[in-house]
Design an enzyme around this catalytic site. Structure first.
Site, PDB file in Angstrom:
ATOM      1  N   PRO A  29      -2.754  12.556 -28.209  1.00  0.00           N
ATOM      2  CA  PRO A  29      -1.703  11.666 -27.423  1.00  0.00           C
ATOM      3  C   PRO A  29      -1.317  10.514 -28.250  1.00  0.00           C
ATOM      4  O   PRO A  29      -2.305   9.752 -28.602  1.00  0.00           O
ATOM      5  CB  PRO A  29      -2.423  11.377 -25.942  1.00  0.00           C
ATOM      6  CG  PRO A  29      -3.557  12.307 -26.172  1.00  0.00           C
ATOM      7  CD  PRO A  29      -4.112  12.691 -27.430  1.00  0.00           C
ATOM      8  N   GLU A 104      -1.788  14.330 -21.544  1.00  0.00           N
ATOM      9  CA  GLU A 104      -2.716  12.864 -21.400  1.00  0.00           C
ATOM     10  C   GLU A 104      -1.953  12.275 -19.997  1.00  0.00           C
ATOM     11  O   GLU A 104      -1.000  11.578 -19.960  1.00  0.00           O
ATOM     12  CB  GLU A 104      -2.314  11.880 -22.360  1.00  0.00           C
ATOM     13  CG  GLU A 104      -3.164  10.589 -22.046  1.00  0.00           C
ATOM     14  CD  GLU A 104      -3.125   9.770 -23.236  1.00  0.00           C
ATOM     15  OE1 GLU A 104      -3.891   9.169 -23.821  1.00  0.00           O
ATOM     16  OE2 GLU A 104      -1.617   9.187 -23.461  1.00  0.00           O
ATOM     17  N   TYR A 180      -6.871   0.853 -19.167  1.00  0.00           N
ATOM     18  CA  TYR A 180      -5.988   1.733 -18.054  1.00  0.00           C
ATOM     19  C   TYR A 180      -6.873   1.809 -16.639  1.00  0.00           C
ATOM     20  O   TYR A 180      -8.367   1.492 -16.834  1.00  0.00           O
ATOM     21  CB  TYR A 180      -5.388   2.854 -18.494  1.00  0.00           C
ATOM     22  CG  TYR A 180      -4.333   2.420 -19.494  1.00  0.00           C
ATOM     23  CD1 TYR A 180      -3.321   1.402 -19.374  1.00  0.00           C
ATOM     24  CD2 TYR A 180      -4.336   3.231 -20.685  1.00  0.00           C
ATOM     25  CE1 TYR A 180      -2.316   1.280 -20.278  1.00  0.00           C
ATOM     26  CE2 TYR A 180      -3.169   2.971 -21.610  1.00  0.00           C
ATOM     27  CZ  TYR A 180      -2.542   1.816 -21.528  1.00  0.00           C
ATOM     28  OH  TYR A 180      -1.425   1.578 -22.380  1.00  0.00           O
ATOM     29  N   ARG A 228     -10.327  10.991 -22.402  1.00  0.00           N
ATOM     30  CA  ARG A 228     -10.022  10.202 -23.455  1.00  0.00           C
ATOM     31  C   ARG A 228     -10.867   8.763 -22.778  1.00  0.00           C
ATOM     32  O   ARG A 228     -10.326   8.170 -21.980  1.00  0.00           O
ATOM     33  CB  ARG A 228      -8.657   9.935 -23.533  1.00  0.00           C
ATOM     34  CG  ARG A 228      -8.328   9.284 -24.787  1.00  0.00           C
ATOM     35  CD  ARG A 228      -6.744   9.468 -24.963  1.00  0.00           C
ATOM     36  NE  ARG A 228      -6.640   9.446 -26.575  1.00  0.00           N
ATOM     37  CZ  ARG A 228      -5.610   9.202 -27.224  1.00  0.00           C
ATOM     38  NH1 ARG A 228      -4.460   8.784 -26.528  1.00  0.00           N
ATOM     39  NH2 ARG A 228      -5.545   9.366 -28.540  1.00  0.00           N
ATOM     40  N   ASP A 270      -7.464   0.113 -31.872  1.00  0.00           N
ATOM     41  CA  ASP A 270      -7.008   1.571 -32.024  1.00  0.00           C
ATOM     42  C   ASP A 270      -6.388   2.082 -32.928  1.00  0.00           C
ATOM     43  O   ASP A 270      -6.336   2.940 -33.407  1.00  0.00           O
ATOM     44  CB  ASP A 270      -6.810   1.781 -30.409  1.00  0.00           C
ATOM     45  CG  ASP A 270      -6.934   3.221 -30.104  1.00  0.00           C
ATOM     46  OD1 ASP A 270      -7.766   3.947 -30.481  1.00  0.00           O
ATOM     47  OD2 ASP A 270      -5.617   3.780 -29.971  1.00  0.00           O
ATOM     48  N   ALA A 324      -2.711  10.946 -35.053  1.00  0.00           N
ATOM     49  CA  ALA A 324      -1.174  10.326 -34.491  1.00  0.00           C
ATOM     50  C   ALA A 324      -0.611  10.086 -35.710  1.00  0.00           C
ATOM     51  O   ALA A 324       0.451  10.806 -36.154  1.00  0.00           O
ATOM     52  CB  ALA A 324      -1.418   9.131 -33.510  1.00  0.00           C
ATOM     53  N   CYS A 351       1.531   1.224 -41.577  1.00  0.00           N
ATOM     54  CA  CYS A 351       2.268   0.062 -41.650  1.00  0.00           C
ATOM     55  C   CYS A 351       2.633  -0.374 -40.146  1.00  0.00           C
ATOM     56  O   CYS A 351       3.215  -1.249 -39.590  1.00  0.00           O
ATOM     57  CB  CYS A 351       3.582   0.256 -42.385  1.00  0.00           C
ATOM     58  SG  CYS A 351       4.842   1.579 -41.759  1.00  0.00           S
ATOM     59  N   ASP A 651      19.006  -1.632 -48.441  1.00  0.00           N
ATOM     60  CA  ASP A 651      19.067  -2.896 -48.313  1.00  0.00           C
ATOM     61  C   ASP A 651      20.451  -3.335 -49.055  1.00  0.00           C
ATOM     62  O   ASP A 651      20.858  -4.484 -48.303  1.00  0.00           O
ATOM     63  CB  ASP A 651      17.920  -3.435 -49.180  1.00  0.00           C
ATOM     64  CG  ASP A 651      16.547  -3.216 -48.275  1.00  0.00           C
ATOM     65  OD1 ASP A 651      16.648  -3.059 -47.224  1.00  0.00           O
ATOM     66  OD2 ASP A 651      15.406  -3.056 -49.162  1.00  0.00           O
TER      67      ASP A 651
HETATM   68  P1  ADP Z   1      16.052  -0.833 -51.211  1.00  0.00           P
HETATM   69  O1  ADP Z   1      14.976  -0.981 -50.242  1.00  0.00           O
HETATM   70  O2  ADP Z   1      17.301  -0.333 -50.554  1.00  0.00           O
HETATM   71  O3  ADP Z   1      15.548   0.659 -52.005  1.00  0.00           O
HETATM   72  P2  ADP Z   1      15.050  -2.195 -53.547  1.00  0.00           P
HETATM   73  O4  ADP Z   1      15.292  -3.542 -53.526  1.00  0.00           O
HETATM   74  O5  ADP Z   1      13.644  -1.945 -52.975  1.00  0.00           O
HETATM   75  O6  ADP Z   1      16.092  -1.680 -52.222  1.00  0.00           O
HETATM   76  O7  ADP Z   1      15.481  -1.325 -54.806  1.00  0.00           O
HETATM   77  C1  ADP Z   1      16.541  -1.783 -55.331  1.00  0.00           C
HETATM   78  C2  ADP Z   1      16.653  -1.290 -56.822  1.00  0.00           C
HETATM   79  O8  ADP Z   1      17.834  -1.220 -57.385  1.00  0.00           O
HETATM   80  C3  ADP Z   1      15.549  -2.120 -57.646  1.00  0.00           C
HETATM   81  O9  ADP Z   1      14.454  -1.635 -58.130  1.00  0.00           O
HETATM   82  C4  ADP Z   1      16.559  -2.607 -58.682  1.00  0.00           C
HETATM   83  O10 ADP Z   1      16.006  -2.863 -59.859  1.00  0.00           O
HETATM   84  C5  ADP Z   1      17.580  -1.662 -58.812  1.00  0.00           C
HETATM   85  N1  ADP Z   1      18.734  -2.216 -59.278  1.00  0.00           N
HETATM   86  C6  ADP Z   1      19.679  -3.169 -58.793  1.00  0.00           C
HETATM   87  N2  ADP Z   1      20.896  -3.385 -59.481  1.00  0.00           N
HETATM   88  C7  ADP Z   1      20.978  -2.068 -60.296  1.00  0.00           C
HETATM   89  C8  ADP Z   1      21.852  -1.757 -61.362  1.00  0.00           C
HETATM   90  N3  ADP Z   1      22.875  -2.342 -61.512  1.00  0.00           N
HETATM   91  N4  ADP Z   1      21.139  -0.520 -62.175  1.00  0.00           N
HETATM   92  C9  ADP Z   1      20.281  -0.013 -61.905  1.00  0.00           C
HETATM   93  N5  ADP Z   1      19.235  -0.415 -60.914  1.00  0.00           N
HETATM   94  C10 ADP Z   1      19.614  -1.495 -60.195  1.00  0.00           C
HETATM   95 FE1  SF4 Z   2       3.277   4.821 -38.794  1.00  0.00          FE
HETATM   96 FE2  SF4 Z   2       3.951   3.890 -40.961  1.00  0.00          FE
HETATM   97 FE3  SF4 Z   2       2.226   5.711 -40.791  1.00  0.00          FE
HETATM   98 FE4  SF4 Z   2       4.821   6.308 -40.488  1.00  0.00          FE
HETATM   99  S1  SF4 Z   2       3.835   5.542 -42.345  1.00  0.00           S
HETATM  100  S2  SF4 Z   2       3.136   7.127 -39.325  1.00  0.00           S
HETATM  101  S3  SF4 Z   2       5.397   4.289 -39.390  1.00  0.00           S
HETATM  102  S4  SF4 Z   2       1.924   3.927 -39.855  1.00  0.00           S
END
Ligand code: ADP
Ligand code: SF4
Length: 700
Positions: A29, A104, A180, A228, A270, A324, A351, A651
């Site tokens: 669970p 559960e 609980y 549990r 946990d 889990a 994470c 990103d």
């Molecule tokens: P996301 O979390 O979105 O994947 P990251 O910052 O972890 O972004 O990864 C972006 C990657 O893109 C980096 O490894 C960076 O070196 C690469 N990068 C950025 N600009 C360029 C480019 N012009 N050509 C090739 N790679 C690039």
């Molecule tokens: Fe949870 Fe991170 Fe594992 Fe995915 S990778 S199950 S989010 S701890």
């Protein structure tokens, strides 16, 4: 491929009371964030685990009665016959794959606030849970339970267990864990009763025994009854008759328990993050129970390696491999072991983003598995993707971070011709640096798994050490371009309006990107964190470990304040203090000159000066947009080169956690040229019940 005989023991059936689990893989669970308002999402999410080979698949916590109301957190209910239909969807789905379904049943006692129904909550002696974090605080204390309240809860458990049986469950739980109600009866802090339910351990255990009894009566031998329980605390308490109260308790309950499901006593132990806790941390408590009972025992440990799992069985630690998080990160983990494809297992990185989704009140999300929770809503299967239309056009993915890697992998699986270009010699993007920070090494699995999978796809070519400009991209003439170029940290400060503002420049002002690039920092260093996730505290720890004098400043009340969502807030404060890092909370940086930083208290405005020769600002990030803008300015050249789309992913578009980037990369790749994953727009789930309302004279 055939299964490695080393793992045969994992596929043995296990008898649990009147039912038999087809193998030892047990999806325990866990909170899924899916309430009874999402019965189809919930059924599909759990069906996927059953399809992936988990021999038992359980619900999350299911309230047995309106006196246990956890609103606004996402909990399930089994309060009436209409709730039965909602859960029956899941049991039917799980049974389709030959797995058992467990439920559960839960009563939160003094830990819930009954915010929705507004009845005072109940605990054995009126004691309430008093955590210091706002999201758990309540300002009405529970009332002490009268004997008739105890009887009423036992009746509620009996009724819920009957309903569970008619909903088709095979294993029905009594939940005496983690603060609980039944757990509250076991601990003297909660239980100061002077009647038959308080005092000696035998008396304190009476309520749990009676819950087990009524559950057995209700299921009438057709379902197994699981217990549990959390035993860390009781193991630490001496008993007159045994080495500890836990030693005394296990034999007291064993005759009524078909299965022991052992968990820890608090969220932080946990479901501990990998940053601070290794795999298998529950072993001492699980093995302890196993040594005292002949009933099957299930326990968790964030196990992802079949060798570790088989080792647990061989060493007699447990009988069923509970999971889990590993079942979220890879619902097909058992199937992959069975088919001799261990290297395909997508390992959980620990994470706890999944936990944060429960705190957020939404369906589960996962850094490693972008499809989790989307099985029904978006029709996303973790192992199957829709084929690319036609012969598979060429797609250029720029950037080999989490977004680009996931994007290239999913496009490759769909049958596109994929070029993945990364500027650096190493793939990984932000992971290149972040996995070198203290405690974050396991996060490299995000890269390693995708790199391994990509190597097997002949239609994906990876170009490292290739920083592409607009001309290069146009010259390559792909049909589509995904810009997964990531984000950069800015030197913006934090304004009284709580937004990033006022750029601070100077040779002694740095960002995490500078530290990653090897910037030389003079002592003393100050990390100013208003990002509030892991980077600020992990960087401070990293710098302190490399011998620097470090202070940590944040406008929040805690270091890495968002860590409450991932269950790691206490460990983070402890780690910083243990590393000798000075903590300055509720403060923002106002100015920095002549080796001195001026901090302002966010409430009083009082100023404090701190010696500082290097300031690292961990604040706002901005997506890399140059390439996007350069391409947008050359629309005609794009058309001439046959480039049909240019899209920012991850990103680069909206800086977030790694989980956001992986999800964005996956979604782009799923939906390319077929829109919405090929199956139309996301579906909206709805409760199974029709609204029934007694006639209301005021609204007639
Ligand atoms: P996301 O979390 O979105 O994947 P990251 O910052 O972890 O972004 O990864 C972006 C990657 O893109 C980096 O490894 C960076 O070196 C690469 N990068 C950025 N600009 C360029 C480019 N012009 N050509 C090739 N790679 C690039
Ligand atoms: Fe949870 Fe991170 Fe594992 Fe995915 S990778 S199950 S989010 S701890």
């Amino acid at each position: 491929m055939a299964r490695n005989p080393r793992y045969d023991a994992l596929f043995e059936p296990v008898r649990i009371g009147p039912v038999t689990a087809p193998n030892r893989f047990y999806a325990v669970p866990h909170a899924s964030g899916m309430t009874n308002a999402m019965p189809r999402m919930r059924a599909a999410f759990r069906e996927t685990k059953a399809e992936g080979g988990w021999g038992v698949v359980c619900t999350g916590y299911v309230s047995i009665d309106p006196s246990s109301d956890d609103a606004p957190l996402p909990y399930a209910t089994l309060w009436d016959e209409e709730d039965v239909r909602s859960h029956a969807l899941m049991t039917e789905a799980v049974h389709r794959h030959g797995a058992l379904a467990g439920i559960e049943l839960w009563h939160g006692g003094g830990c819930v606030m009954n915010r929705l129904n507004r009845d005072p909550s109940m605990s054995p002696s009126g004691t309430g849970w008093m955590p210091t974090h706002v999201s758990y605080m309540g300002n009405q204390r529970p009332r002490a339970m009268e004997p008739e309240d105890i009887r009423a809860v036992l009746e509620a458990q009996r009724r819920a267990a009957r309903r569970a049986r008619s909903a088709g469950f095979d294993i029905v739980y009594v939940y005496a864990g983690m603060g609980y109600l039944p757990y509250e009866f076991l601990l003297p802090e909660w239980n100061q009763r002077t009647d038959a339910y308080g005092g000696s351990l035998r008396n304190r255990a009476r309520f749990v025994r009676e819950l087990l009894e009524v559950t057995h009566q209700a299921v009438a031998g057709r379902c197994a009854v699981a217990l549990r329980i959390s035993l860390e605390e009781l193991r630490a308490r001496p008993s007159e008759h045994a080495p500890s109260e836990a030693h005394e308790l296990v034999p007291l309950l064993s005759d009524l328990t078909d299965l022991w499901d052992v968990k820890m006593d608090s969220e932080t132990t946990d479901c501990a993050p990998s940053r601070f806790t290794a795999e298998g941390s529950h072993e001492p408590v699980i093995a302890f129970v196993k040594s005292l009972t002949d009933k099957p025992v299930v326990g968790v440990g964030r196990f992802t390696s079949p060798d570790a799992m088989a080792g647990q069985i061989r060493r007699g630690v447990l009988d069923l491999i509970g999971a889990a998080r590993p079942s979220i990160a890879d619902p097909f983990l058992p199937r992959k072991i069975d088919e001799g494809r261990e290297e395909d297992i997508r390992e959980c990185i620990g994470c706890n983003i999944c936990i944060s989704s429960w705190h957020d009140g939404v369906p589960v999300r996962c850094t490693q598995n972008p499809t989790i929770g989307e099985e029904w809503r978006r029709r996303w299967h973790p192992e199957r993707v829709p084929p690319a239309p036609g012969r598979g056009a060429t797609v250029l993915v720029v950037g080999g971070g989490p977004a680009g890697l996931e994007c290239a992998l999913t496009l490759g699986r769909r049958g596109y011709e994929v070029m993945l270009a990364e500027a650096e010699e190493e793939l990984g993007g932000r992971l290149r640096f972040e996995t070198r920070l203290p405690g974050l090494a396991a996060w490299a699995r995000v890269l390693e798994w995708r790199r391994g999978q990509l190597q097997r796809l002949p239609n994906v070519t990876v170009y490292r050490g290739n920083r592409l400009g607009a001309d290069d991209i146009i010259g390559l003439q792909p049909a589509h371009v995904a810009l997964a170029t990531g984000a950069r940290w800015t030197r913006l400060l934090y304004s009284p309006l709580e937004v990033p503002a006022g750029r601070l420049d100077g040779p002694q002002v740095h960002t995490p990107d500078d530290v990653a690039a090897g910037a030389r920092l003079e002592d003393p260093v100050v990390v100013f964190d208003f990002d509030n996730y892991y980077m600020g505290s992990a960087l401070a720890e990293h710098l302190a470990k490399s011998g620097r004098r470090v202070s940590y400043v944040t406008p929040a009340p805690y270091a890495s304040a968002w860590g409450v969502m991932t269950n790691e807030l206490p460990q983070i404060q402890r780690a910083l203090l243990a590393a000798g890092i000075g903590l300055h909370t509720l403060s923002r940086v106002e100015s920095f000159a002549d080796g001195e930083l001026t901090l302002v208290h966010v409430f009083t405005g009082a100023r404090v000066r701190l010696p500082c020769r290097a300031l690292v600002i961990v604040g706002a990030r901005l997506g890399h947009d140059d390439l996007h803008q350069a391409l947008a300015a050359r629309r005609e050249a794009l058309v001439a080169a046959g480039i049909r789309s240019v899209t920012r992913v991850g990103d680069a578009l909206a800086p977030g956690a790694i989980a956001h980037a992986v999800y964005a990369g996956h979604r782009y790749a799923r939906e390319l040229e077929c829109g919405d994953g090929g199956g139309g727009p996301p579906l909206r789930d709805a409760p199974m019940r029709s609204l029934s309302r007694p006639e209301d004279p005021h609204h007639a």
